[in-house]
Design a protein around this motif. Structure first.
Motif, PDB file in Angstrom:
ATOM      1  N   ASP A   1      10.111   2.538   1.885  1.00  0.00           N
ATOM      2  CA  ASP A   1       9.234   1.456   1.447  1.00  0.00           C
ATOM      3  C   ASP A   1       9.857   0.713   0.261  1.00  0.00           C
ATOM      4  O   ASP A   1       9.824  -0.517   0.202  1.00  0.00           O
ATOM      5  CB  ASP A   1       7.860   2.021   1.081  1.00  0.00           C
ATOM      6  N   THR A   2      10.456   1.456  -0.663  1.00  0.00           N
ATOM      7  CA  THR A   2      11.136   0.831  -1.798  1.00  0.00           C
ATOM      8  C   THR A   2      12.297  -0.037  -1.319  1.00  0.00           C
ATOM      9  O   THR A   2      12.476  -1.173  -1.776  1.00  0.00           O
ATOM     10  CB  THR A   2      11.652   1.908  -2.781  1.00  0.00           C
TER      11      THR A   2
ATOM     12  N   ASP B   1       9.153  -5.218   7.909  1.00  0.00           N
ATOM     13  CA  ASP B   1       8.031  -6.102   7.583  1.00  0.00           C
ATOM     14  C   ASP B   1       8.394  -7.523   8.011  1.00  0.00           C
ATOM     15  O   ASP B   1       9.508  -7.983   7.733  1.00  0.00           O
ATOM     16  CB  ASP B   1       7.767  -6.061   6.073  1.00  0.00           C
TER      17      ASP B   1
ATOM     18  N   ARG C   1       8.468   6.952   1.065  1.00  0.00           N
ATOM     19  CA  ARG C   1       8.435   6.224  -0.210  1.00  0.00           C
ATOM     20  C   ARG C   1       9.746   5.499  -0.466  1.00  0.00           C
ATOM     21  O   ARG C   1       9.762   4.322  -0.847  1.00  0.00           O
ATOM     22  CB  ARG C   1       8.132   7.183  -1.362  1.00  0.00           C
TER      23      ARG C   1
ATOM     24  N   TRP D   1      12.199   0.777   8.307  1.00  0.00           N
ATOM     25  CA  TRP D   1      10.883   0.366   7.815  1.00  0.00           C
ATOM     26  C   TRP D   1      10.932  -1.155   7.777  1.00  0.00           C
ATOM     27  O   TRP D   1      11.776  -1.724   7.080  1.00  0.00           O
ATOM     28  CB  TRP D   1      10.653   0.941   6.423  1.00  0.00           C
TER      29      TRP D   1
ATOM     30  N   TYR E   1      10.965  -3.298   0.199  1.00  0.00           N
ATOM     31  CA  TYR E   1      10.561  -4.298  -0.789  1.00  0.00           C
ATOM     32  C   TYR E   1      11.748  -4.837  -1.576  1.00  0.00           C
ATOM     33  O   TYR E   1      11.729  -5.987  -2.011  1.00  0.00           O
ATOM     34  CB  TYR E   1       9.419  -3.775  -1.663  1.00  0.00           C
TER      35      TYR E   1
ATOM     36  N   GLU F   1       3.603  -4.622   9.424  1.00  0.00           N
ATOM     37  CA  GLU F   1       4.555  -3.564   9.092  1.00  0.00           C
ATOM     38  C   GLU F   1       4.820  -2.686  10.310  1.00  0.00           C
ATOM     39  O   GLU F   1       3.889  -2.250  10.987  1.00  0.00           O
ATOM     40  CB  GLU F   1       4.024  -2.715   7.950  1.00  0.00           C
TER      41      GLU F   1
END
Length: 175
Positions: free
Chosen positions: A140-141, A34, A137, A32, A144, A78
């Motif tokens: 994504d955690t 960014d 989820r 994932w 970040y 993303e």
């Protein structure tokens, strides 16, 4: 613009991939991704420059993929990538190669040098994982966390190999 799968197509393909039992000696790498400080690129150099950075990242991600791998643009800056790998070391090598290859690039836009990096939430799956919503989820955690921990880095989800029906545990491992 990037020629990559969009979010819907990527998630459909990921869902299909997660439902298929892994072959002996085969595992999955899921990233994932960014682009760090992308808004600043747009603000400083304009949206056409930002589009060029998105296209450069897409080309870099495709160059790290093999025939059965796939990459998608989830929206904005993303992205996500799924690769078949043979080991955790192979997964780590691909993730690092992608991060380092993009960071090493310099895009010249109207005489200005633009450099960008990526933050990555990563997962190595060596058995079937059927809960895509939880997986997304958790990725994504992890993504970040990579941003909070300094950017231009990879945060790996820790595996729980004692349970064959669910690979991802709630804890994150630092890369």
């Amino acid at each position: 613009m990037t020629g990559l799968l969009n979010r819907r197509a990527f998630e459909q393909r990921l869902d299909t991939q997660l439902a298929v039992p892994l072959r002996q000696g085969s595992s999955l790498l899921i990233l994932w991704i960014d682009i760090d400080f992308f808004k600043l690129i747009n603000d400083r150099h304009g949206h056409p420059a930002g589009d060029a950075v998105l296209q450069a990242f897409a080309a870099t991600a495709r160059s790290c993929c093999r025939a059965n791998d796939f990459v998608g643009r989830l929206g904005g800056e993303e992205f996500a990538l799924v690769a078949q790998v043979s080991s955790a070391d192979d997964a780590q090598e691909i993730a690092n190669r992608l991060r380092e290859a993009f960071a090493a690039q310099t895009l010249i836009w109207e005489g200005a040098a633009i450099r960008a990096t990526v933050s990555i939430g990563a997962c190595y799956l060596n058995c079937v994982h059927q809960d895509m919503a939880t997986l997304i989820r958790d990725l994504d955690t992890a993504l970040y966390d990579a941003k909070r921990n300094g950017r231009n880095r990879i945060e790996w989800l820790e595996q729980d190999v004692s349970r064959r029906d669910r690979v991802i545990g709630p804890r994150l491992a630092r890369a």
